[in-house]
Design a protein around this motif. Structure first.
Motif, PDB file in Angstrom:
ATOM      1  N   GLU A 139       0.900  -1.350  -0.391  1.00 36.38           N
ATOM      2  CA  GLU A 139       0.127   0.008   0.344  1.00 36.38           C
ATOM      3  C   GLU A 139       0.472   1.465   0.120  1.00 36.38           C
ATOM      4  OE1 GLU A 139      -3.224   0.046  -0.464  1.00 36.38           O
ATOM      5  OE2 GLU A 139      -3.342  -1.809  -0.319  1.00 36.38           O
ATOM      6  N   PRO A 140      -0.001   2.015  -0.997  1.00 35.25           N
ATOM      7  CA  PRO A 140       1.752   3.475  -0.972  1.00 35.25           C
ATOM      8  C   PRO A 140       1.362   4.225   0.856  1.00 35.25           C
ATOM      9  CG  PRO A 140      -0.628   3.449  -2.100  1.00 35.25           C
ATOM     10  CD  PRO A 140      -0.843   2.313  -2.125  1.00 35.25           C
ATOM     11  N   THR A 141       0.179   4.102   1.194  1.00 35.26           N
ATOM     12  CA  THR A 141      -0.029   5.160   2.012  1.00 35.26           C
ATOM     13  C   THR A 141      -0.860   4.138   3.235  1.00 35.26           C
ATOM     14  OG1 THR A 141      -2.455   5.332   2.088  1.00 35.26           O
ATOM     15  CG2 THR A 141      -0.760   6.740   0.046  1.00 35.26           C
ATOM     16  N   PRO A 142      -0.160   4.872   4.735  1.00 30.24           N
ATOM     17  CA  PRO A 142      -0.961   4.087   5.823  1.00 30.24           C
ATOM     18  C   PRO A 142      -2.205   4.155   6.307  1.00 30.24           C
ATOM     19  CG  PRO A 142       0.217   5.601   6.730  1.00 30.24           C
ATOM     20  CD  PRO A 142       0.173   5.831   5.537  1.00 30.24           C
ATOM     21  N   ASP A 143      -3.273   4.620   5.109  1.00 32.25           N
ATOM     22  CA  ASP A 143      -4.356   4.665   5.240  1.00 32.25           C
ATOM     23  C   ASP A 143      -5.765   3.106   5.311  1.00 32.25           C
ATOM     24  OD1 ASP A 143      -4.216   7.865   5.211  1.00 32.25           O
ATOM     25  OD2 ASP A 143      -4.988   7.640   2.909  1.00 32.25           O
ATOM     26  N   PHE A 144      -4.902   2.116   4.989  1.00 35.69           N
ATOM     27  CA  PHE A 144      -5.787   0.905   5.706  1.00 35.69           C
ATOM     28  C   PHE A 144      -5.254   0.554   7.664  1.00 35.69           C
ATOM     29  CE2 PHE A 144      -1.230  -0.218   4.952  1.00 35.69           C
ATOM     30  CZ  PHE A 144      -0.340  -0.827   5.572  1.00 35.69           C
ATOM     31  N   LEU A 145      -3.952   1.327   7.646  1.00 46.80           N
ATOM     32  CA  LEU A 145      -4.341   1.117   9.410  1.00 46.80           C
ATOM     33  C   LEU A 145      -4.978   2.680   9.801  1.00 46.80           C
ATOM     34  CD1 LEU A 145      -0.103   0.264   9.275  1.00 46.80           C
ATOM     35  CD2 LEU A 145      -2.228  -1.264   9.935  1.00 46.80           C
ATOM     36  N   ALA A 146      -5.851   2.979  10.009  1.00 50.53           N
ATOM     37  CA  ALA A 146      -6.582   3.936  10.236  1.00 50.53           C
ATOM     38  C   ALA A 146      -6.921   3.412  11.282  1.00 50.53           C
ATOM     39  CB  ALA A 146      -7.069   4.243   9.639  1.00 50.53           C
ATOM     40  N   GLY A 147      -6.668   3.657  12.844  1.00 45.96           N
ATOM     41  CA  GLY A 147      -7.463   3.270  13.909  1.00 45.96           C
ATOM     42  C   GLY A 147      -6.763   1.998  15.100  1.00 45.96           C
ATOM     43  N   GLN A 148      -5.529   1.671  13.930  1.00 45.71           N
ATOM     44  CA  GLN A 148      -4.700   1.360  14.315  1.00 45.71           C
ATOM     45  C   GLN A 148      -3.968   1.667  15.492  1.00 45.71           C
ATOM     46  OE1 GLN A 148      -3.722  -2.722  13.262  1.00 45.71           O
ATOM     47  NE2 GLN A 148      -4.971  -2.936  11.607  1.00 45.71           N
ATOM     48  N   THR A 149      -3.286   1.337  16.245  1.00 47.68           N
ATOM     49  CA  THR A 149      -1.971   1.469  17.118  1.00 47.68           C
ATOM     50  C   THR A 149      -0.953   1.588  16.417  1.00 47.68           C
ATOM     51  OG1 THR A 149      -3.452   1.786  19.203  1.00 47.68           O
ATOM     52  CG2 THR A 149      -0.513   2.237  19.132  1.00 47.68           C
ATOM     53  N   ILE A 150      -0.298   2.860  15.972  1.00 42.78           N
ATOM     54  CA  ILE A 150       1.364   3.005  15.186  1.00 42.78           C
ATOM     55  C   ILE A 150       2.504   2.619  16.377  1.00 42.78           C
ATOM     56  CG2 ILE A 150       2.804   2.953  12.854  1.00 42.78           C
ATOM     57  CD1 ILE A 150      -0.069   3.729  11.308  1.00 42.78           C
ATOM     58  N   VAL A 151       2.728   1.613  16.676  1.00 42.81           N
ATOM     59  CA  VAL A 151       4.145   1.904  17.775  1.00 42.81           C
ATOM     60  C   VAL A 151       5.298   2.990  16.939  1.00 42.81           C
ATOM     61  CG1 VAL A 151       5.089   0.976  19.310  1.00 42.81           C
ATOM     62  CG2 VAL A 151       2.847   0.002  18.718  1.00 42.81           C
ATOM     63  N   LYS A 152       4.824   1.757  15.704  1.00 43.57           N
ATOM     64  CA  LYS A 152       7.010   2.640  15.511  1.00 43.57           C
ATOM     65  C   LYS A 152       6.844   1.988  13.746  1.00 43.57           C
ATOM     66  CE  LYS A 152      10.093  -1.082  16.165  1.00 43.57           C
ATOM     67  NZ  LYS A 152      11.934  -1.430  17.075  1.00 43.57           N
ATOM     68  N   ILE A 153       7.768   2.941  13.012  1.00 47.48           N
ATOM     69  CA  ILE A 153       8.261   2.590  11.658  1.00 47.48           C
ATOM     70  C   ILE A 153       9.897   2.443  11.741  1.00 47.48           C
ATOM     71  CG2 ILE A 153       7.862   3.704   9.624  1.00 47.48           C
ATOM     72  CD1 ILE A 153       5.387   4.781  10.176  1.00 47.48           C
ATOM     73  N   ILE A 154       9.740   1.358  10.913  1.00 47.28           N
ATOM     74  CA  ILE A 154      11.242   1.428  10.607  1.00 47.28           C
ATOM     75  C   ILE A 154      11.696   0.960   9.027  1.00 47.28           C
ATOM     76  CG2 ILE A 154      13.136  -0.785  11.050  1.00 47.28           C
ATOM     77  CD1 ILE A 154      11.446  -1.898  13.817  1.00 47.28           C
ATOM     78  N   TYR A 155      12.526   1.715   8.896  1.00 48.75           N
ATOM     79  CA  TYR A 155      13.176   1.232   7.847  1.00 48.75           C
ATOM     80  C   TYR A 155      14.558   0.502   7.472  1.00 48.75           C
ATOM     81  CZ  TYR A 155      11.283   5.817   6.028  1.00 48.75           C
ATOM     82  OH  TYR A 155      10.754   6.747   5.568  1.00 48.75           O
TER      83      TYR A 155
END
Length: 273
Positions: A139-155
């Motif tokens: 997915e090109p954006t994180p919109d599919f995760l709206a409403g979920q808790t995003i703890v962190k992002i790693i590259y």
């Protein structure tokens, strides 16, 4: 006397085959018999530590704890439910995610449930497959995760100079203002919520248990371990640690992660061997 030993996992507690050396298992068991707590402290999700807890003999214990997500999440070893948790504001997460898409990196999006892997390259698949609950996405954006808790992002990249360039450019663009940003595993650039680091997690757990900071030991190998190495009463770096981690440490081990560096620390400073 030291009452708590906190240890990073990858390249510190675990050998290169991702298992706990027998020397370390024996040292942790002896320390535990003396009432000294042993706390895994990892950047990974808590459920990815289950095999390690089994090897250490700490699985299922309600009196023992794991710090995950770089100290941002605390769980009892008897339950997956977090006692504490952290999150990135969604709009900050969106900017970091979309920048990762532009840079073409492999990304981990850590939630309190699965880890979403964007651009799951073969090198990363071989490195982590089977160690965490993964959902692949392009997915090109994180919109599919709206409403979920995003703890962190790693590259993720095996080209550390590229990750360092990305970090500089993102800082110059103001995308990381206020965030806690670290390197780990010699392949990861991590973006954490403000104030989330292993040092803060260690001190918070020690306070919960009535343990003074000077009664704690921390062992690590990389930049995401520096905060807990500095926060602990005794900060230790394994022989294979980065120069940054070694410079922060009170004690640098002779042994590396494969030779049981964590056992060296426990034997020397807890067991008096």
């Amino acid at each position: 006397m030291y009452k708590l030993v906190a240890s990073d996992l990858d390249e510190t507690l675990l050998n290169d085959d991702h298992h706990v050396p027998q020397r370390v298992v024996d040292a942790v068991r002896k320390a535990h018999e003396l009432g000294v707590r042993f706390v895994p402290c990892t950047g990974r999700p808590a459920d990815s530590v289950n095999v390690t807890l089994e090897e250490l003999g700490l699985a299922g214990s309600a009196d023992d704890y794991t710090l995950s997500f770089n100290g941002g999440c605390l769980t009892r070893n008897s339950s997956p439910e977090p006692l504490t948790s952290c999150s990135l504001p969604f709009e900050r997460a969106r900017k970091i995610y979309e920048a990762g898409v532009r840079y073409g990196v492999c990304m981990h999006v850590n939630t309190l449930g699965p880890v979403y892997l964007y651009n799951y390259v073969p090198e990363e698949r071989a490195y982590i497959q089977g160690r965490m609950n993964i959902v692949e996405t392009m997915e090109p954006t994180p919109d599919f995760l709206a409403g979920q808790t995003i703890v962190k992002i790693i590259y993720m990249s095996l080209d550390m100079s590229y990750l360092q360039r990305i970090e500089r450019e993102m800082a110059e663009a103001g995308l990381t203002d206020g965030l806690d940003v670290y390197y780990s595993g010699n392949r990861y650039l991590e973006f954490n919520a403000p104030g989330v680091n292993k040092g803060a997690g260690l001190l918070s757990l020690a306070a919960r248990l009535g343990i003074a900071p000077e009664e704690t030991i921390a062992v690590g190998d990389n930049s995401n371990d520096v905060s807990m190495i500095r926060a602990a009463g005794l900060g230790c770096a394994v022989a294979n640690a980065t120069d940054e981690a070694k410079a922060a440490a009170d004690y640098v081990c002779q042994a590396d992660n494969n030779a049981g560096a964590v056992a060296e620390v426990i034997e020397k400073f807890v067991l008096g061997a």
